[in-house]
Design an enzyme around this catalytic site. Structure first.
Site, PDB file in Angstrom:
ATOM      1  N   HIS A 147       0.781  -1.555  -0.274  1.00  0.00           N
ATOM      2  CA  HIS A 147      -0.782  -0.029  -0.163  1.00  0.00           C
ATOM      3  C   HIS A 147       1.083   1.408   0.240  1.00  0.00           C
ATOM      4  O   HIS A 147       1.559   1.667   0.159  1.00  0.00           O
ATOM      5  CB  HIS A 147      -1.442   0.168   1.302  1.00  0.00           C
ATOM      6  CG  HIS A 147      -2.326  -0.768   0.896  1.00  0.00           C
ATOM      7  ND1 HIS A 147      -3.252  -0.897   1.607  1.00  0.00           N
ATOM      8  CD2 HIS A 147      -2.706  -2.199   0.301  1.00  0.00           C
ATOM      9  CE1 HIS A 147      -3.760  -1.915   1.149  1.00  0.00           C
ATOM     10  NE2 HIS A 147      -3.491  -2.513   0.252  1.00  0.00           N
ATOM     11  N   TYR A 173       3.951   6.572  10.168  1.00  0.00           N
ATOM     12  CA  TYR A 173       2.682   4.748  10.024  1.00  0.00           C
ATOM     13  C   TYR A 173       3.994   4.722   9.329  1.00  0.00           C
ATOM     14  O   TYR A 173       3.517   3.420   9.202  1.00  0.00           O
ATOM     15  CB  TYR A 173       1.841   5.782   8.615  1.00  0.00           C
ATOM     16  CG  TYR A 173       0.959   4.481   8.524  1.00  0.00           C
ATOM     17  CD1 TYR A 173      -0.463   4.443   9.694  1.00  0.00           C
ATOM     18  CD2 TYR A 173       0.307   3.916   7.198  1.00  0.00           C
ATOM     19  CE1 TYR A 173      -1.585   4.073   9.623  1.00  0.00           C
ATOM     20  CE2 TYR A 173       0.000   2.704   7.170  1.00  0.00           C
ATOM     21  CZ  TYR A 173      -1.027   2.493   8.075  1.00  0.00           C
ATOM     22  OH  TYR A 173      -2.160   1.850   8.309  1.00  0.00           O
TER      23      TYR A 173
HETATM   24  C1  PHB Z   1      -6.866  -4.432  10.351  1.00  0.00           C
HETATM   25  O1  PHB Z   1      -5.934  -4.713   9.175  1.00  0.00           O
HETATM   26  O2  PHB Z   1      -6.677  -5.110  11.063  1.00  0.00           O
HETATM   27  C2  PHB Z   1      -5.882  -3.086  11.142  1.00  0.00           C
HETATM   28  C3  PHB Z   1      -5.446  -2.213   9.958  1.00  0.00           C
HETATM   29  C4  PHB Z   1      -4.773  -0.872   9.984  1.00  0.00           C
HETATM   30  C5  PHB Z   1      -5.062  -0.791  11.839  1.00  0.00           C
HETATM   31  C6  PHB Z   1      -5.712  -1.453  12.457  1.00  0.00           C
HETATM   32  C7  PHB Z   1      -6.053  -2.465  12.675  1.00  0.00           C
HETATM   33  O3  PHB Z   1      -4.944   0.245  12.247  1.00  0.00           O
END
Ligand code: PHB
Ligand code: RFL
Length: 390
Positions: free
Chosen positions: A72, A385
């Protein structure tokens, strides 16, 4: 039995540490409370930082990840009906994240461990740590009613937030820092195509929501819920209706619904214990810290802790030097606190807090507006991030 490192807990932290040590010729035994099937069935995280992916590559368990993981390059933040795209790749000089379920990471690590014929004791009851301040420690446990004992040079406490490792340290030797949030996340997994190719983190007057995925045919959605919510009161239809209502109007039509494969509620908490070492016991992953899932940092921190501790133990066994193990706690904590700050900030921005005042609401709106208007603000978000460097 004797081993160099006894690893308590066979979740991602313990399994990755085990592979990193094994690769360096350091023998280890994992002692896990649950059955193998139970460990392999847990649905949790979904987003891997590049550092985590690199570690999985390093230990040779990335074949499926490289084939099935979804790279991503960005994600969306939606505030009521407004959306903001965070272009991770442009904002971080080419970095990205990989969407690949923790369930799959665990499966790949468990299989690699089995292939190498490394010992994992599943269904170990009453795991107890002894002599933590002695040169040689002892781990005892019951397996099928028989008592067993492992002696070792070090213990790695990788047994999660509710494990035995942290609670084996005298209270006077540690300090705990905690924030409990007044809400939880209700998650649903379904074999339906995701609403968007990218993740959407959203804020609505009803509360937070997250549209995530495991593949292009399997979606993972979350909505903010009350802490005392009863999962049995949440039919699939009720979940889908609540989620749809929170989505920006132009996206509502794109939501494909279907029966849930899994549905669960997770409380949100920030927690850190200091230091991460007591005698020859080291805490790793959720045993040492918890972040709210908003920043997707929990599993990634477990991986960076495992990396730091493996380096320290390799230095000890290969170079007969204590320097690394002396540094482990402060080195890992420096990265942990930054991820704690990031996850706390994103949680504050995107959730509806009970009793939230008009001022609190304005602060959230001003932060979103700042993100929209300032590339520097987006860069800070993106840098965190994708994961800060090790
Ligand atoms: C998930 O896909 O479970 C997921 C993705 C991003 C997050 C938390 C959980 O910040
Ligand atoms: P784990 O996975 O909890 O594993 C600990 C293991 O120890 C065992 N154990 C014991 N073994 C022996 N003796 C005892 N007394 C024991 N007590 C416990 C347990 O059975 C278990 O097998 O901790 P670890 O390895 O530190 O891994 C941490 C991650 O699991 C966790 O941080 C993440 O799942 C957090 N998380 C996310 N992290 C991310 O990086 N990205 C994400 O997108 C993300 N999303 C999430 C998440 C966590 C969530 N929940 C359910 C809290 C989404 C959610 C909803």
């Amino acid at each position: 039995m004797h081993t160099q490192v006894a690893i308590i807990g066979g979740g991602p932290a313990g399994l990755l540490l085990g592979q990193l040590l094994h690769q360096a010729g350091i023998d280890n035994i994992i002692v896990e409370r649950q059955a193998r099937e139970y460990v392999l069935a847990r649905i949790r995280a979904g987003v891997l930082e590049q550092g985590t992916v690199n570690l999985l590559k390093k230990v040779g368990v990335s074949t499926r990840l490289e084939k099935e993981g979804l790279i991503h390059h960005g994600f969306q933040i939606a505030f009521q009906d407004e959306s903001l795209h965070i272009n991770l790749t442009n904002l971080t000089n080419g970095k990205n994240v990989t969407v690949y379920g923790q369930t799959e990471v665990t499966k790949d690590l468990v299989e690699a461990r089995a292939k190498e014929k490394l010992l994992t004791v599943y269904e170990a009851d009453e795991v107890t740590l002894h002599d933590l301040e002695e040169k040689r420690q002892k781990v005892t446990y019951f397996h099928q009613d028989n008592k067993h004992e492992i002696t070792c040079d070090f213990i790695a406490g990788c047994d999660g937030y509710h494990g035995v490792s942290r609670s084996s340290i005298p209270q006077s030797a540690i300090k705990e820092f905690e924030r409990i949030y007044p809400f939880g996340w209700l998650g649903l997994l379904s074999d339906t195509p995701p609403i968007d190719p990218e993740l959407i983190y959203g804020k609505h007057v009803d509360g937070f929501y997250l549209c995530s995925m495991r593949s292009m045919t399997r979606s993972r959605y979350y909505i903010q819920c009350a802490l005392n919510e009863d999962i049995n009161q949440w039919s699939d239809d009720r979940f889908w209706d609540s989620l749809r209502k929170r989505l920006p109007t132009d996206l509502q039509m794109n939501l494909v619904t279907g029966p849930s494969i899994e549905k669960s509620i997770a409380p949100l908490r920030s927690y850190v214990v200091e230091p991460l070492r007591f005698g020859n016991l080291f805490l790793v992953g959720d045993a040492a810290h918890i972040v709210p899932p908003t920043g997707a940092k929990g599993l990634n921190l477990a991986a960076s802790d495992a990396h730091y501790l493996s380096e320290a133990l390799i230095e000890y066994f290969h170079k007969n030097s204590n320097a690394g193990i002396k540094q482990y706690s402060s080195q890992a904590l420096s990265r942990i606190w930054k991820a704690e700050r990031f996850s706390w900030g994103l949680t504050n921005l995107l959730h509806r807090f009970p009793g939230q005042t008009g001022f609190d609401q304005k602060m959230q709106e001003a932060e979103f507006s700042y993100l929209k208007s300032s590339e520097n603000a987006r860069r800070v978000l993106a840098e965190n991030y994708v994961g800060l460097p090790y």
